[in-house]
Write an enzyme that holds these catalytic residues in place. Structure first.
Site, PDB file in Angstrom:
ATOM      1  N   LYS A 115       0.866  -1.189   0.000  1.00  0.00           N
ATOM      2  CA  LYS A 115       0.000   0.000   0.000  1.00  0.00           C
ATOM      3  C   LYS A 115       0.901   1.238   0.000  1.00  0.00           C
ATOM      4  CE  LYS A 115      -3.908   1.804   2.710  1.00  0.00           C
ATOM      5  NZ  LYS A 115      -4.787   1.527   3.866  1.00  0.00           N
ATOM      6  N   SER A 139      -9.573   1.528   2.875  1.00  0.00           N
ATOM      7  CA  SER A 139      -8.716   2.273   1.980  1.00  0.00           C
ATOM      8  C   SER A 139      -7.670   1.421   1.245  1.00  0.00           C
ATOM      9  CB  SER A 139      -8.018   3.377   2.775  1.00  0.00           C
ATOM     10  OG  SER A 139      -7.203   2.821   3.781  1.00  0.00           O
ATOM     11  N   SER A 159      -9.623  -1.011   7.123  1.00  0.00           N
ATOM     12  CA  SER A 159      -9.107  -0.879   5.756  1.00  0.00           C
ATOM     13  C   SER A 159      -8.360  -2.075   5.181  1.00  0.00           C
ATOM     14  CB  SER A 159      -8.202   0.342   5.661  1.00  0.00           C
ATOM     15  OG  SER A 159      -9.016   1.465   5.535  1.00  0.00           O
TER      16      SER A 159
HETATM   17  N1  GLN Z   1     -13.023   3.711   6.338  1.00  0.00           N
HETATM   18  C1  GLN Z   1     -12.407   4.050   7.587  1.00  0.00           C
HETATM   19  C2  GLN Z   1     -12.010   5.508   7.581  1.00  0.00           C
HETATM   20  O1  GLN Z   1     -12.225   6.149   6.616  1.00  0.00           O
HETATM   21  C3  GLN Z   1     -11.248   3.161   7.874  1.00  0.00           C
HETATM   22  C4  GLN Z   1     -10.027   3.540   7.162  1.00  0.00           C
HETATM   23  C5  GLN Z   1      -8.800   2.746   7.537  1.00  0.00           C
HETATM   24  O2  GLN Z   1      -8.868   1.710   8.194  1.00  0.00           O
HETATM   25  N2  GLN Z   1      -7.655   3.286   7.104  1.00  0.00           N
HETATM   26  O3  GLN Z   1     -11.516   6.021   8.534  1.00  0.00           O
END
Ligand code: GLN
Length: 423
Positions: A2, A78, A102
């Site tokens: 990532k 994400s 995520s």
């Molecule tokens: N969708 C969640 C957020 O926007 C989790 C994101 C993540 O785990 N990086 O905060």
């Protein structure tokens, strides 16, 4: 990898942001050094929501990623780029980061396996911070055994290695055993106790996801496991608490990207730090910074931040209590299957609600793994459904063993994808 994980040698670590578009890391994250020690071959960086804020990979500065099962649907986020790369078999495994789901949510949307390790089991050194008290690095792969292999390589206490993250704690070893489906004894989950959290299957969960979840429970019982239903009164407090705490930490962590110390600028961006940030950061990231600054400001912090920390304590205590009696807690991974691209991006609250089933795990610092548990028929094809196993602190070995038994007896294959047709 990532693109919020530092890798020395590739001209990126943009965290999906235009602000870091020119950035190249000058060092390797601890997880990358660990994989290099194990002779891992690195293929590239993967797309992500800007600074990890999002659930669809649509907030990425580089543009969205598609779901390999159905190109008009999102891959989740994400870590959507990592999950899509694994699902389309571009790579054996990928690294993601999980702050509120995520790794697990994109794994569910793309029908692959994602492990969010215990907070403190894997070094965060070299991970671009979003919400430091929740951020965790973990693997996404096609099978539980592959996820386990990558986790074993990156866990901080392997071979007594020294890593640069003050929140690390030892896990006391990691030695799971996996058997082929054909070698599994009759009732391989005999003696294992599972609890279904009832609040996780009530309001807001789609009929397909709920039905698939009930089928999974039946399968776990047929495999010899006992499954009880428990109530977790704090479960639905987790979502607002998560968004308050994560935004607060993000507003502080992102203060460094001001176009002076860190982060690029452009001639059109103006002279002040604020105008540069306004110009270079996307809408969702600016929303989180504003929300975080607001809930921390004097006069409001008791009303929001302090109460959110109390709710976090409640969630932590309740989940820890159940994990003394049960080997794992079970929930669906997501309230619905992968959405159509563009469906939720203009409605942030609807997007946040999609994290209902994953954020509590981060509030409590627990490990959890998502495996594919079924297929849902949508117009124009099928989309996968995921099942989440939540385990005990540093209980990754037992957690993965149970998930492996489920996966081996379920046997759903990945879609045939002609990745070259996309080029
Ligand atoms: N969708 C969640 C957020 O926007 C989790 C994101 C993540 O785990 N990086 O905060």
């Amino acid at each position: 990898m990532k693109d919020n994980i530092c890798y020395n040698g590739a001209p990126t670590t943009t965290a999906g942001s235009q602000l870091l578009g020119q950035h190249a890391s000058s060092y390797d994250a601890d997880v990358i050094s660990a994989l290099k020690e194990c002779d891992c071959v690195f293929l590239g960086k993967t797309n992500m929501d800007e600074f990890g804020m999002g659930s669809t990979t649509e907030t990425a500065a580089a543009g969205p990623t598609s779901n390999p099962w159905n190109l008009s649907h999102v891959p989740g986020g994400s870590s959507g780029g990592s999950a899509a790369a694994v699902a389309s078999q571009l790579c054996t495994a990928a690294l993601g980061s999980d702050t509120g789901g995520s790794i697990r949510q994109p794994a569910a949307f793309c029908g692959v396996v994602g492990l969010k390790p215990t907070y403190g089991a894997v070094s965060r050194h070299g991970l671009l911070a979003y919400s430091s008290s929740f951020d965790t690095v973990g693997p996404i792969a096609q099978t539980v055994a592959d996820v386990s292999c990558i986790f074993d390589a990156i866990r901080a206490d392997r071979n007594g290695r020294v890593q640069r993250d003050a929140s690390l704690r030892g896990s006391g070893g990691f030695k799971p055993t996996f058997q082929q489906a054909s070698d599994l004894v009759l009732k391989p989950l005999k003696g294992k106790r599972f609890a279904v959290i009832v609040e996780a299957i009530e309001e807001g969960i789609s009929a397909e996801v709920r039905n698939s979840f009930f089928e999974s429970i039946k399968q776990i019982e047929e495999l010899g496991g006992t499954v009880d239903v428990v109530s977790c009164a704090t479960f639905r407090l987790g979502l607002p608490a998560y968004y308050i705490i994560a935004s607060s930490e993000a507003s502080s962590n992102l203060a460094r990207y001001d176009g002076i110390q860190m982060g690029s600028t452009s001639d059109d961006a103006g002279d002040s730090c604020n105008s540069r940030r306004r110009f270079m950061l996307g809408e969702e990231v600016r929303r989180r910074i504003l929300m975080g600054t607001y809930v921390l400001s004097s006069g409001y912090s008791d009303e929001y931040y302090t109460r959110a920390k109390c709710a976090q304590n409640g969630v932590h205590n309740e989940l820890m209590g159940y994990l003394q009696d049960y080997d794992a807690l079970l929930t669906p991974a997501t309230p619905d299957v992968a959405y159509k691209m563009g469906d939720k991006i203009s409605n942030p609250l609807q997007m946040y609600v999609g994290d209902l089933l994953t954020v509590n795990v981060n509030l409590a610092g627990l490990p959890a793994v998502v495996v594919r548990s079924g297929l849902s028929h949508v117009e124009g094809g099928v989309l996968p459904v995921g099942l989440q196993f939540i385990g005990k602190h540093f209980g990754e070995a037992q957690l993965l063993e149970m998930a492996h038994v489920f996966e081996a007896t379920k046997n759903i294959s990945l879609p045939e994808v002609d990745v070259f047709s996309w080029l």
